[in-house]
Design a protein around this motif. Structure first.
Motif, PDB file in Angstrom:
ATOM      1  N   GLY A 154      -3.785  19.190  34.502  1.00 35.77           N
ATOM      2  CA  GLY A 154      -4.066  18.512  35.755  1.00 35.77           C
ATOM      3  C   GLY A 154      -4.341  17.030  35.649  1.00 35.77           C
ATOM      4  N   GLY A 155      -4.409  16.507  34.442  1.00 42.02           N
ATOM      5  CA  GLY A 155      -4.621  15.082  34.288  1.00 42.02           C
ATOM      6  C   GLY A 155      -3.397  14.292  34.690  1.00 42.02           C
ATOM      7  N   GLU A 213     -12.862  19.285  40.317  1.00 40.08           N
ATOM      8  CA  GLU A 213     -12.288  18.510  41.408  1.00 40.08           C
ATOM      9  C   GLU A 213     -12.908  17.123  41.375  1.00 40.08           C
ATOM     10  OE1 GLU A 213      -9.961  17.497  44.604  1.00 40.08           O
ATOM     11  OE2 GLU A 213      -9.927  19.464  43.642  1.00 40.08           O
ATOM     12  N   MET A 214     -12.079  16.108  41.256  1.00 38.74           N
ATOM     13  CA  MET A 214     -12.539  14.733  41.148  1.00 38.74           C
ATOM     14  C   MET A 214     -12.009  13.941  42.330  1.00 38.74           C
ATOM     15  SD  MET A 214     -12.084  14.036  37.054  1.00 38.74           S
ATOM     16  CE  MET A 214     -10.291  14.108  37.129  1.00 38.74           C
ATOM     17  N   ASN A 215     -12.922  13.372  43.099  1.00 36.18           N
ATOM     18  CA  ASN A 215     -12.577  12.577  44.268  1.00 36.18           C
ATOM     19  C   ASN A 215     -13.096  11.160  44.120  1.00 36.18           C
ATOM     20  OD1 ASN A 215     -11.441  14.841  45.771  1.00 36.18           O
ATOM     21  ND2 ASN A 215     -13.559  15.542  46.010  1.00 36.18           N
ATOM     22  N   LEU A 217      -7.978  14.012  41.694  1.00 35.06           N
ATOM     23  CA  LEU A 217      -7.298  14.904  40.774  1.00 35.06           C
ATOM     24  C   LEU A 217      -8.102  16.188  40.664  1.00 35.06           C
ATOM     25  CD1 LEU A 217      -6.305  12.590  37.771  1.00 35.06           C
ATOM     26  CD2 LEU A 217      -4.719  13.717  39.346  1.00 35.06           C
ATOM     27  N   ARG A 218      -7.406  17.270  40.389  1.00 41.11           N
ATOM     28  CA  ARG A 218      -8.062  18.533  40.097  1.00 41.11           C
ATOM     29  C   ARG A 218      -7.661  18.986  38.706  1.00 41.11           C
ATOM     30  NH1 ARG A 218      -7.455  24.671  42.532  1.00 41.11           N
ATOM     31  NH2 ARG A 218      -9.695  25.177  42.480  1.00 41.11           N
ATOM     32  N   LEU A 219      -8.634  19.064  37.827  1.00 40.25           N
ATOM     33  CA  LEU A 219      -8.401  19.543  36.480  1.00 40.25           C
ATOM     34  C   LEU A 219      -8.646  21.043  36.412  1.00 40.25           C
ATOM     35  CD1 LEU A 219     -10.201  16.785  34.380  1.00 40.25           C
ATOM     36  CD2 LEU A 219      -7.895  16.776  35.353  1.00 40.25           C
ATOM     37  N   SER A 220      -7.844  21.712  35.613  1.00 42.93           N
ATOM     38  CA  SER A 220      -7.985  23.142  35.414  1.00 42.93           C
ATOM     39  C   SER A 220      -8.141  23.440  33.935  1.00 42.93           C
ATOM     40  CB  SER A 220      -6.760  23.891  35.950  1.00 42.93           C
ATOM     41  OG  SER A 220      -6.594  23.686  37.338  1.00 42.93           O
TER      42      SER A 220
END
Length: 113
Positions: free
Chosen positions: A8-9, A81-83, A18-21
């Motif tokens: 997800g990067g 989840e990064m906003n 971005l949303r990292l998994s």
């Protein structure tokens, strides 16, 4: 064996999201606390967020309400989840299992205009 695989990067502009998994395998996921760390060039690896095996989250101060960690025990997944991303968020982000100090291989997040 324990496996942690991040995805997800990418590259995003300041203010973006971005949303990292983190896909996990090799252990009973629901029984373990998980976390996300990051490491920028020339800096120490630092904790971003942690989630207990019961789902209780904790965050680093620098997140300031912008990030959310979560887990899906049915899928053995943990997410970040990064906003409102900022240039200083640029780093390699790592998935982490506390017990045994297992690390994923990392995913690059670059915040740049």
């Amino acid at each position: 064996q324990v496996q942690l695989v991040e995805s997800g990067g990418g590259v995003v502009q300041p203010g973006g999201s971005l949303r990292l998994s983190c896909a996990t395998s090799g252990f009973t996921f629901s029984q373990y606390a998980m976390g996300w760390y990051r490491q920028a060039p020339g800096k120490q690896r630092e904790l971003v967020a942690r989630i207990s095996f019961l789902g209780t989250p904790t965050y680093a101060i620098f997140v300031k309400g912008r990030f959310t960690i979560s887990r899906n025990n049915a899928k053995n997944m943990v997410y970040l989840e990064m906003n409102n991303l900022k240039p200083e968020d640029t780093a390699v982000y790592y998935c982490y299992r506390e017990s045994g100090h297992y690390w994923g291989q990392g995913t690059q997040v670059t915040v740049s205009s």
